[in-house]
Design an enzyme around this catalytic site. Structure first.
Site, PDB file in Angstrom:
ATOM      1  N   SER A  77       2.336   6.141   2.358  1.00  0.00           N
ATOM      2  CA  SER A  77       2.277   6.348   0.914  1.00  0.00           C
ATOM      3  C   SER A  77       3.629   6.676   0.309  1.00  0.00           C
ATOM      4  O   SER A  77       3.947   6.239  -0.806  1.00  0.00           O
ATOM      5  CB  SER A  77       1.279   7.467   0.588  1.00  0.00           C
ATOM      6  OG  SER A  77      -0.003   7.153   1.065  1.00  0.00           O
ATOM      7  N   HIS A  89       4.266  11.652  -2.041  1.00  0.00           N
ATOM      8  CA  HIS A  89       4.130  10.681  -3.122  1.00  0.00           C
ATOM      9  C   HIS A  89       5.227  10.859  -4.169  1.00  0.00           C
ATOM     10  O   HIS A  89       5.900   9.896  -4.566  1.00  0.00           O
ATOM     11  CB  HIS A  89       2.763  10.834  -3.781  1.00  0.00           C
ATOM     12  CG  HIS A  89       1.640  10.289  -2.965  1.00  0.00           C
ATOM     13  ND1 HIS A  89       0.411   9.984  -3.499  1.00  0.00           N
ATOM     14  CD2 HIS A  89       1.555   9.989  -1.650  1.00  0.00           C
ATOM     15  CE1 HIS A  89      -0.382   9.521  -2.553  1.00  0.00           C
ATOM     16  NE2 HIS A  89       0.295   9.522  -1.419  1.00  0.00           N
TER      17      HIS A  89
END
Length: 259
Positions: free
Chosen positions: A133, A184
């Site tokens: 991610s 993230h």
């Protein structure tokens, strides 16, 4: 940029880095989970997960710095590997073409590692994580920089798509459980920060164009005025693409409740 209408053969030929990364995701996912399900009949799956996961304590206390790199390729849940792999297949090809294979893999891995470094420095010693991610959000960071500062590389329709997807991604980061929020956010920041040098000599790309070679010219064929001729269709295309992306996210969400 984000419509995929190639055959498997043409996709593999045109985007070899994306193909290899996706294959690694799926192979390691199956290896780990089949090893666990079969109780070790398929060897080393548990060992790969145990020694490849990002572990703040192992990195900071034991100097296991490879864990800043290996989590980028590991996934445990089916929704996790599907979401990251689909995101890579949708949003990676344009950048692989624009940057070239070497620059693309370099910035992909760099943003993932930076995200993992931030996670290691800012989380407790017991924290552990896996997943691509951070690197995926790094790609969004590059696109975000293009939208803001390199409008010559992205048209208005795709800029709107990127803004919507980025905002949704950030919002879902805070709403979804068991998410590496720091990974993230710092992946996104790293992508935007690294974009300027990596976008030097970048080549514009449009998914509607077909790569063509002109004798004596190694550049991708591109008509910078083509978007003007298709302005009427931009709104419909953007809505259709966003609809398909939303449908994919819904399907992944349903799968995550079943597995």
């Amino acid at each position: 940029m984000f419509i995929r209408n190639e055959t498997f053969y043409s996709f593999r030929k045109n985007y070899p880095v994306i193909t290899c990364l996706t294959a690694i995701h799926l192979i390691l996912f199956l290896w780990i989970n089949l090893s666990i399900i079969t109780g070790g009949l398929i060897p080393f799956g548990g060992w790969i997960l145990q020694n490849g996961a990002g572990s703040t304590g192992a990195i900071r206390f034991n100097g296991e710095y490879w864990r800043l790199f290996t989590p980028i390729f590991l996934h445990r849940g089916i929704e996790h590997v599907l979401f990251n792999s689909i995101s890579l297949i949708l949003f990676g090809p344009a950048l692989e073409r624009m940057l070239g294979k070497v620059k693309f893999i370099s910035v992909y891995l760099s943003t993932g590692i930076i995200a993992n470094i931030a996670t290691t420095l800012l989380t407790g010693f017991s924290y552990s994580h896996i997943g691509a991610s951070g690197a995926i959000f790094g790609l969004f960071g590059i696109y975000l920089y293009m939208v803001l500062y390199r409008k010559d590389l992205i048209d208005a329709m795709n800029a709107r798509i990127i803004m919507v997807i980025t905002v949704l991604g950030v919002v879902m980061t805070f709403l979804s459980p068991n998410i590496n929020v720091l990974g993230h956010l710092f992946g996104l920041i790293a992508g935007a920060a690294l974009a300027p040098p990596f976008l030097i000599k970048a080549r514009p790309f449009n998914v509607m164009q077909v790569r063509r070679r002109v004798p004596g010219d190694n550049e991708v064929g591109f008509n910078p005025d083509r978007w003007k001729k298709r302005r009427i269709l931009n709104g419909r295309k953007a809505s259709r693409i966003l609809g398909w992306i939303f449908a994919a996210l819904v399907i992944i969400g349903i799968l995550s409740t079943l597995f």
